[in-house]
Motif scaffolding. Structure first.
Motif, PDB file in Angstrom:
ATOM      1  N   THR A  14       0.863  -1.181   0.000  1.00 35.08           N
ATOM      2  CA  THR A  14       0.000   0.000   0.000  1.00 35.08           C
ATOM      3  C   THR A  14       0.894   1.224   0.000  1.00 35.08           C
ATOM      4  O   THR A  14       1.514   1.549   1.007  1.00 35.08           O
ATOM      5  N   ASN A  35       1.316   5.210  -0.900  1.00 30.16           N
ATOM      6  CA  ASN A  35       0.638   6.484  -1.117  1.00 30.16           C
ATOM      7  C   ASN A  35      -0.872   6.282  -1.225  1.00 30.16           C
ATOM      8  O   ASN A  35      -1.544   6.878  -2.058  1.00 30.16           O
ATOM      9  N   GLY A  36      -1.378   5.372  -0.387  1.00 29.08           N
ATOM     10  CA  GLY A  36      -2.804   5.141  -0.301  1.00 29.08           C
ATOM     11  C   GLY A  36      -3.358   4.242  -1.384  1.00 29.08           C
ATOM     12  O   GLY A  36      -4.559   3.991  -1.439  1.00 29.08           O
ATOM     13  N   ARG A  37      -2.494   3.719  -2.224  1.00 34.73           N
ATOM     14  CA  ARG A  37      -2.959   2.904  -3.334  1.00 34.73           C
ATOM     15  C   ARG A  37      -2.359   1.509  -3.242  1.00 34.73           C
ATOM     16  O   ARG A  37      -1.193   1.360  -2.897  1.00 34.73           O
ATOM     17  N   ASP A  62       1.489   1.210   5.941  1.00 35.09           N
ATOM     18  CA  ASP A  62       1.147   2.400   5.164  1.00 35.09           C
ATOM     19  C   ASP A  62       2.460   3.019   4.684  1.00 35.09           C
ATOM     20  O   ASP A  62       3.195   3.618   5.469  1.00 35.09           O
ATOM     21  N   ARG A 107       4.606   5.617   2.466  1.00 36.89           N
ATOM     22  CA  ARG A 107       4.501   6.892   1.756  1.00 36.89           C
ATOM     23  C   ARG A 107       5.854   7.273   1.168  1.00 36.89           C
ATOM     24  O   ARG A 107       6.876   7.256   1.851  1.00 36.89           O
ATOM     25  N   THR A 108       5.821   7.613  -0.104  1.00 32.14           N
ATOM     26  CA  THR A 108       7.022   8.105  -0.769  1.00 32.14           C
ATOM     27  C   THR A 108       6.843   9.600  -1.017  1.00 32.14           C
ATOM     28  O   THR A 108       5.759  10.159  -0.797  1.00 32.14           O
ATOM     29  N   GLU A 120       6.343  11.018  -3.605  1.00 28.85           N
ATOM     30  CA  GLU A 120       5.282  11.265  -4.579  1.00 28.85           C
ATOM     31  C   GLU A 120       3.927  11.470  -3.919  1.00 28.85           C
ATOM     32  O   GLU A 120       2.991  11.959  -4.551  1.00 28.85           O
ATOM     33  N   SER A 121       3.813  11.107  -2.642  1.00 32.73           N
ATOM     34  CA  SER A 121       2.525  11.249  -1.955  1.00 32.73           C
ATOM     35  C   SER A 121       2.249  12.695  -1.550  1.00 32.73           C
ATOM     36  O   SER A 121       1.120  13.040  -1.224  1.00 32.73           O
ATOM     37  N   HIS A 172       4.047  20.504  -2.035  1.00 34.62           N
ATOM     38  CA  HIS A 172       3.768  20.402  -0.601  1.00 34.62           C
ATOM     39  C   HIS A 172       4.471  21.577   0.091  1.00 34.62           C
ATOM     40  O   HIS A 172       5.511  22.049  -0.386  1.00 34.62           O
ATOM     41  N   ARG A 210       0.237  17.640   7.844  1.00 32.84           N
ATOM     42  CA  ARG A 210      -0.801  17.155   6.948  1.00 32.84           C
ATOM     43  C   ARG A 210      -2.139  17.133   7.680  1.00 32.84           C
ATOM     44  O   ARG A 210      -2.207  16.695   8.812  1.00 32.84           O
TER      45      ARG A 210
END
Lengths: 327, 742, 200
Positions: free
Chosen positions: C52, C54-56, C116, C118-119, C121-122, C130, C199
């Motif tokens: 999973t 970046n939420g995908r 979870d 996150r890279t 790219e998230s 950002h 965030r």
């Protein structure tokens, strides 16, 4: 990295079942901070890797007022554990200085204790050193500035674990689980010198795991760890020391002093403990204890400077434990 | 003298680098990030030995391994010249292959069977200089340069009021680029496209053409984003040719990025520098003579020259005898101000010793020996400025008398650099009828901000906002520009851009001059308008002017001309350090930097060059050391764990004062700020601890040994000129090695 | 999602190599067999995993030895964070795992399942930035840029946990990241100046 098969052990039993008896063929992985590098450098070439991250990671008080830490707890979980920090400051201080945030977020307590040496001859594939079954210790007449100043060899690594130092000082015990059940091994008996165990650094058999670290109730002690490293951002300690002082008023009634990064095992300094006992802690008595701690040091050709640094670590750990300024 | 721009809109302002957003967000595609259709991964097998003869290479098992598409020897055993069968250092290329995945490539490389006859080697300069040492080259290990002598050294020293004598040395350090060397090669018929992490796209094309024996017209080299070079990516390396050959052999695109160990072993380093120095001052604190016997190693086959005495202070009598020493180690390359950090370190430390001997403030000694002020030699102005900023007036004499283990000290040093542009630089500019502008120049942005500077000059010339001009760089399809080394880039590309854009603007002016009723030569562009230079109302908006072009864009070529750029920088740095004398650990508290670079184009990126140079200088001063095992010649720290690079908590406050000299024109700034940092720190450490630091890096071992030696000298009651410190001659110090002790 | 590289072992190949029996006999020899009953083993060939990121959810097929970094960079073409030291010493590969920074070069992809991830790219969809990325640009907290995404991730993690860090907290949080160009001063300025770095 050589390819390997992978077992995701759901619990301790599965993990033990997946391990084997031949050294190096099957290895447990927790945070991976040590093992992945070892495998990338072909120093470890297991056929199977067993995930032990799902073993117990709870950090909790024991009924008698001690502390029990699941080996799968990460270093950051230990650092952020308020109870541990209150009762065992020397342990948490050591954990907070390990590596970098990224390492503390992934690395585990068990992994820190059981990690392999960082000796550059051990870590570089080109050197067939004693610890890898080769004929000699390259450090003896080579680049030994980071090597041991205590011990008689034949291998001159320093033990890599910072946590091992306060764990030994607090009189901790490791719960070791294996196929024939579990056993408790006192920290004093857990780590092994090269003349006793050249291929490993502790009593763990290839099919055993450290599952817990238990610290006895701290009692009314003052304790601290002082780590001295060159690069402040991220570096291995040149020396560290834990001092645990049992006080009676201003007088030290008992002391446990252990040094790290100076010997193939965490190195207890009983001479320093004796020197300090019965004294009030001052710059002078701490310095005298520190002198005693390194009196028997046997530096190699290029690491005599570490004697001075180890001495300073001991002195400052004592002063820090006593709540005095260290510099 | 640069007269342009008279009223800059952009130049000299702090302008955000234009590729910041794509880099910060991770969207920029570096060579390391590229994926091409069907791309394979290349892997090189390297010698584990410091010196060996390759007897055989058996690729058969590797060729049969899963995923392997092509394998080849790099050492050609069919070559009748036996010397070519020798590997001269650990990490030299022996064979190579390409496979479907990186993991398969790594597996297969280990299946290549190489038979070596391991030969005697030398791992340190000390070993290499022994008469009985194995010879790195048939001619021996030492190449002696001619003696360089001005005046009668012995007489001048004899006449000096004070003389110091000592042995000084610096270690070998590596460039440690974060993006390793490497490239992606893809053939289309006989045409090769190479995406390369390089400091010289045109140089890489030339080198590949030579290495592959094909015309330059068959090669295109692209480098849009690259992760650092510092001098190590100026040339064409074996892996570049190998990658192209693998791609040809496999008939597929191949990516070959070195791993960190390969990077440490084989992609260059800054050579070591040793110097046995005698130097004197007269009773007025004027330098009298400087006599140096020097040597150093650039590894297996390159020299280790460096300027000494560092050419800032006026020394009437001097003698220099230099030897290059060869050892079995990866060869040196240009590294950020080649030779200068070494020469500055030794010279500036000698100066502080002389000041102590003469009982003079080291700053005063420097001021008494500086040349007269000149536009590019402004140390006389900068030293007092830096002294003020660091608080020099509170400097104590050598040896901080404060009780306790923490000692503080101050030190200073100066730097100079040429940084002129290259007249070979060419550019091309197009103005489109819709108002668009494209400036093309075959330079590359190695992290210094070149893309931003070209864009600023283009926009400034056309009086347009930055985002209305397009800049294309990093591709051999664009006109020739030199490699980005020697701090020549800004002085090469900004004048070329200016000249080219001016020509394009002149062509536009020709088109609209009749309509405006103005002499075309009197037309300029500013604030989005093209207009008469003396009457902005006689003009039109930029876009309207461009519409007059009809359908054909203006396209002009330009070549570098004198005018916008100049040569020569000067600067000084001051260090404030604290040293824990119970551990030998030095912490730099503050660095003050006063630096000029002529006309500042972008204040933000110019300042960053100073921060960056100083940060690298801190690494050189304290931490970095390529350590070869003295017995095997193999590097023990080919990584980023024990090859220590400074991190956030090792960085002091850094106070940068950039001296803007718009009247001089642009001068390169990449190198000078790193030259004097280590020297200033070393002098500050000596000032703190009361013992002389004569070599780098300033490790705990180094500091504690210096303290021990000073104490021993005190016990001996020695006075007068300090003894030369022999490496290894001090209790507690390690025996000499190419990479000393930490 | 199918692996992009097209080289991964197919699912059928995986089942050929991944059976318990084949491993036990193929690698470990009879001595070990007694201890192996009931052991659920995969690999050493490529195995299907689910990450999973970046939420995908991403389905991919990799050998157990493939690191999270290499899986994400080479198989999913998310190349924002970089491979530099490849030994957990430089931070260029910094990703967030359940909100904490980790060295993706030193974590096996197969071990990152269920986390979870996150890279860089998230953080923002192009062309937006950002706030941390924005601050890095404004303060010139980057030069060659190769360490930058890792530093951006470390800074983001810091600010999510400690929105108003002290200079010392910021330094400590970024101590696991190396920059060779020497952007630290500007990076720390950016970290301390970031507005709205948190965030949500």
């Amino acid at each position: 990295m050589k390819s390997f098969a992978y077992v995701d052990a759901a619990n301790e039993q599965e993990a033990i079942a997946a391990l084997g008896t031949q050294r190096g063929r099957i290895l447990p992985i927790a945070g991976g901070m040590d093992l992945v590098g070892l495998m990338k450098d072909y120093v470890a070439q297991p056929d199977r890797v067993v995930n032990v991250k799902r073993l117990d990671r709870t950090i909790a008080a024991t009924p008698d007022g001690g502390l029990r830490i699941g080996a799968a707890a990460t270093l950051i979980e230990l650092v952020e554990h308020a109870g541990a920090a209150r009762a065992y400051p020397a342990l948490v201080q050591a954990a907070a200085e390990v590596g970098t945030p990224q390492i503390r977020h992934a690395g585990t307590v068990g992994g820190n204790v059981a990690q392999r040496p960082r000796c550059w001859y051990f870590r570089n594939e080109e050197f067939q050193c004693l610890k890898k079954g080769g004929p000699r210790c390259f450090a003896v007449d080579g680049e030994n500035q980071l090597h041991a100043i205590f011990g008689d060899g034949p291998c001159h690594i320093v033990h890599a674990s910072s946590l091992a130092v306060p764990i030994l000082a607090y009189g901790g015990t490791f719960r070791v689980a294996g196929p024939s059940g579990e056993r408790d091994v006192a920290a004093a008996d857990f780590f092994q010198m090269p003349d006793e165990n050249l291929m490993g650094e502790n009593v763990l058999r290839p099919n055993e795991l450290v599952t817990h670290v238990t610290l006895p109730p701290p009692g009314r002690v003052r304790s601290a760890t002082c780590e001295i490293r060159f690069k402040q951002s991220h570096d291995w300690p040149l020396a560290l020391a834990t001092a645990i002082l049992t006080m009676s008023g201003e007088t030290v009634r008992g002391a446990r002093i252990v040094m790290g990064a100076v010997a193939p095992v965490p190195w207890r300094a009983q001479a320093a403990e004796a020197a300090l006992t019965g004294q009030a802690v001052t710059e002078a008595t701490a310095g005298a204890a520190a002198d005693a701690a390194v009196r028997d040091a046997k530096p190699m050709s290029g690491n005599a400077y570490k004697v001075q640094i180890a001495r300073t670590a001991v002195k400052r750990a004592i002063l820090k434990a006593a709540g005095l300024p260290t510099v | 003298m640069a007269s342009w721009p008279a009223h800059p809109a952009l130049l000299g302002t702090p302008t955000r680098r234009v590729d910041g957003p794509v880099k910060a967000s991770g969207r920029a595609k570096y060579t390391y990030d590229l994926q091409r259709p069907g791309m394979l991964y290349g892997r090189i097998l390297r010698s584990p030995h410091a010196c060996a003869r390759v007897l055989s290479i058996d690729l058969s098992a590797a060729e049969r391994a899963p995923g392997v598409k092509f394998a080849m020897p790099v050492i050609d055993l069919a070559n009748p010249e036996p010397l070519t069968h020798k590997v001269m250092y650990q990490g030299q290329e022996v064979a190579a292959l390409a496979a479907e995945t990186e993991e398969q490539g790594a597996d297969a490389a280990r299946l290549i069977k190489v038979e070596y006859e391991v030969l005697p080697h030398v791992a340190t300069v000390e070993q290499a200089m022994r008469p009985e040492a194995p010879k790195v080259f048939p001619d021996g290990n030492v190449r002696e340069a001619n003696v360089d002598e001005t005046g009668d050294v012995e007489a001048a020293l004899k006449a000096s009021a004070h003389v110091v004598e000592g042995l000084y040395w610096t270690q070998v350090v590596t460039h440690s680029c974060l993006e390793t060397h490497g490239l992606v090669c893809e053939w289309s018929g006989d045409q090769l496209t190479a995406w390369s992490s390089t400091q010289a796209v045109h140089g890489m094309r030339e080198g590949l053409a030579r290495g592959l024996g094909i015309p330059q017209t068959s090669i295109r080299v692209i480098s849009q984003y690259m992760g650092g070079g510092f001098g190590s990516k100026l040339g064409t390396d074996p892996q570049d040719v190998i990658c192209a050959q693998l791609a040809k052999g496999a008939g597929r695109a191949v990516k070959l990025m070195l791993d960190r160990k390969e990077e440490q072993l084989s992609t260059g380093n800054r050579p070591s520098a040793y110097a046995r120095v005698r130097a004197g001052v007269d009773a007025d604190g004027k330098l009298t003579a400087f006599d140096a016997e020097t040597w150093g190693t650039g590894g297996a086959g390159r020299g280790a020259g460096y300027p000494l005495p560092y050419n800032i202070y006026q020394i009437p009598v001097r003698r220099r005898r230099h030897k290059d020493v060869y050892i079995n180690a990866g060869t040196q390359r240009a590294m950020r101000a080649p030779g200068h950090p070494q020469g500055a370190f030794i010279t500036e430390v000698v100066l502080d010793e002389l000041a102590d001997q003469a009982g003079l403030d080291p700053l005063e000694l420097r001021l008494r020996n500086l040349p007269a002020e000149a536009p590019d030699e402004m140390w006389r102005r900068y030293f007092p400025m830096g002294a003020e900023k660091i608080g020099w007036s509170r400097r104590h004499a050598t040896g901080d008398p404060t009780p306790g283990p923490i000692k503080r000290g101050l030190g200073c040093a100066a730097n100079r650099w040429a940084g002129a542009g290259s007249r070979r630089t060419q550019g091309q500019c197009e103005i489109f009828p819709d108002g668009g502008v494209t400036m093309r120049i075959g330079t590359q942005d190695i992290g210094t901000g070149t893309r931003t500077l070209v864009k600023m000059v283009t926009a400034e010339t056309f009086g347009l906002p930055l985002d209305q001009v397009v800049v294309e760089i990093g591709d051999t399809q664009y006109p020739f520009a030199p490699g980005s080394g020697g701090s020549i880039t800004v002085g090469s590309v900004t004048p070329t851009t200016r000249v080219t854009c001016e020509k394009a603007l002149a062509a536009l002016a020709e088109k609209i001059a009749p309509e405006l009723g103005v002499d075309p030569a009197a037309i300029v562009a500013s604030n989005g308008r093209v207009h008469a230079v003396n009457d902005p109302s006689r003009g039109m908006p930029w876009k309207d002017a461009c519409k007059r072009l009809g359908t054909a864009p203006i396209s002009v070529d330009g070549q570098w001309e004198t005018g916008l750029s100049s040569v020569g920088t000067s600067g000084v740095q001051f260090a404030d350090v604290e040293v824990d004398v119970e551990t030998g650990i030095t912490r730099v508290r503050k660095i003050v930097c006063v630096q000029d670079c002529g006309l500042i184009i972008d204040r933000l990126t110019a300042e960053s060059q100073c921060y960056g140079g100083i940060t690298m200088g801190i690494g050189y001063a304290l931490f970095e050391d390529r350590i070869l095992d003295r017995n095997t010649g193999q590097m023990v720290n080919p990584n980023m764990e024990f090859y220590l690079l400074p991190g956030p908590s090792d960085i002091p406050a850094i106070d940068v004062t950039l001296m803007d000299q718009p009247e001089r024109g642009v001068v390169g700034l990449g190198e000078p700020p790193t030259i004097s940092t280590a020297a200033a720190i070393a002098n500050a450490v000596s000032n703190a601890i009361g013992a002389r630091i004569r070599h780098l890096p300033i490790t705990p071992a180094n500091v504690l040994a210096a303290l021990a030696e000073a104490r021993a000298r005190e016990r001996r009651g020695a006075s007068g000129s300090p003894q030369a410190t022999e490496p290894g001659g001090v209790q507690g110090a390690p025996p000499i090695n190419i990479g000393g002790a930490r | 999602m199918a692996p992009k590289d097209g080289f991964s072992v197919s699912r059928r190949d995986f089942f050929k190599t991944a059976g318990v029996g084949s491993l036990a006999t193929g690698l470990l020899g009879p001595v070990e067999l007694g201890a192996q009953a009931g052991v659920r083993e995969v690999g050493p060939g490529a195995v299907p995993i689910q990450l999973t990121i970046n939420g995908r959810r991403h389905d991919l097929t990799v050998e157990p030895r493939v690191t999270l970094l290499d899986a994400v960079r080479n198989r999913l073409d998310l190349t924002g964070v970089k491979r530099v030291c490849d030994r957990g010493a430089c931070g260029a590969c910094t990703m967030l795992l359940d909100g904490r920074t980790v060295y993706a070069c030193s974590i096996l992809a197969i071990e990152a399942q269920g986390r979870d991830i996150r890279t860089v790219e998230s953080l923002a969809a192009a062309p937006a930035l950002h706030p941390v990325e924005q601050a890095f640009c404004e303060h010139d907290g980057l030069m060659c840029g190769f360490c930058t995404p890792g530093l951006v991730m470390a800074t983001t993690a810091l600010l999510e946990k400690t929105p108003n860090p002290t200079a010392d907290e910021a330094r400590r949080a970024l101590d696991g990241n190396i920059c060779r160009c020497g952007t630290y001063v500007k990076v720390l300025e950016a970290a301390l100046a970031t507005k709205g770095g948190r965030r949500g």
